[in-house]
Design a protein around this motif. Sequence first.
Motif, short mmCIF file in Angstrom:
data_model
loop_
_atom_site.label_atom_id
_atom_site.label_comp_id
_atom_site.label_asym_id
_atom_site.label_seq_id
_atom_site.Cartn_x
_atom_site.Cartn_y
_atom_site.Cartn_z
N LEU A 192 -8.45 18.89 -44.09
CA LEU A 192 -7.86 18.94 -45.42
C LEU A 192 -6.93 17.76 -45.67
O LEU A 192 -7.02 17.09 -46.70
N PRO B 237 -5.56 26.23 -49.02
CA PRO B 237 -5.70 24.77 -49.19
C PRO B 237 -4.87 24.23 -50.36
O PRO B 237 -4.30 23.15 -50.26
N GLU B 238 -4.76 25.00 -51.44
CA GLU B 238 -3.99 24.54 -52.61
C GLU B 238 -2.52 24.41 -52.26
O GLU B 238 -1.84 23.49 -52.72
N SER C 153 -2.09 21.27 -50.12
CA SER C 153 -2.21 20.08 -50.97
C SER C 153 -0.95 19.86 -51.80
O SER C 153 -0.53 18.71 -52.01
#
Length: 113
Positions: free
Chosen positions: A19, A106-107, A110
């Motif tokens: 990621l 993942p958001e 990020s």
Amino acid sequence: MRIHIVEDDYGVRDALIELVSGQGHKVLAYADGEAFMNGCSPKGGDLVFVDLGLPGIGGADVIDWLGRLPEPPRVVAITGRPRIDIDLMLRRLPADLQLMRKPLAPEAISALL
């Protein structure tokens, strides 16, 4: 900015590497606290993900060590432990420490980058 990942679970570590590197960041990953503390020198502009449940030198000890560096990096603690265990560990850690629960979104990762 370099991203350091200190995580003993290969699957979690590998997913974080994918990621973060996929977003163009340089990633350094370690399977335990000893390897991290002996093999790197994080800087103030770096970001370090530290699993609280590391074998050997625990995640809380790694976070303590990072806080004593001349230019401490930003630290995000990650854990899949039960809430009671987390509360006990957090008592000795900085009050402003960022904490993320597994499974990691993942958001959310990020957004930290």
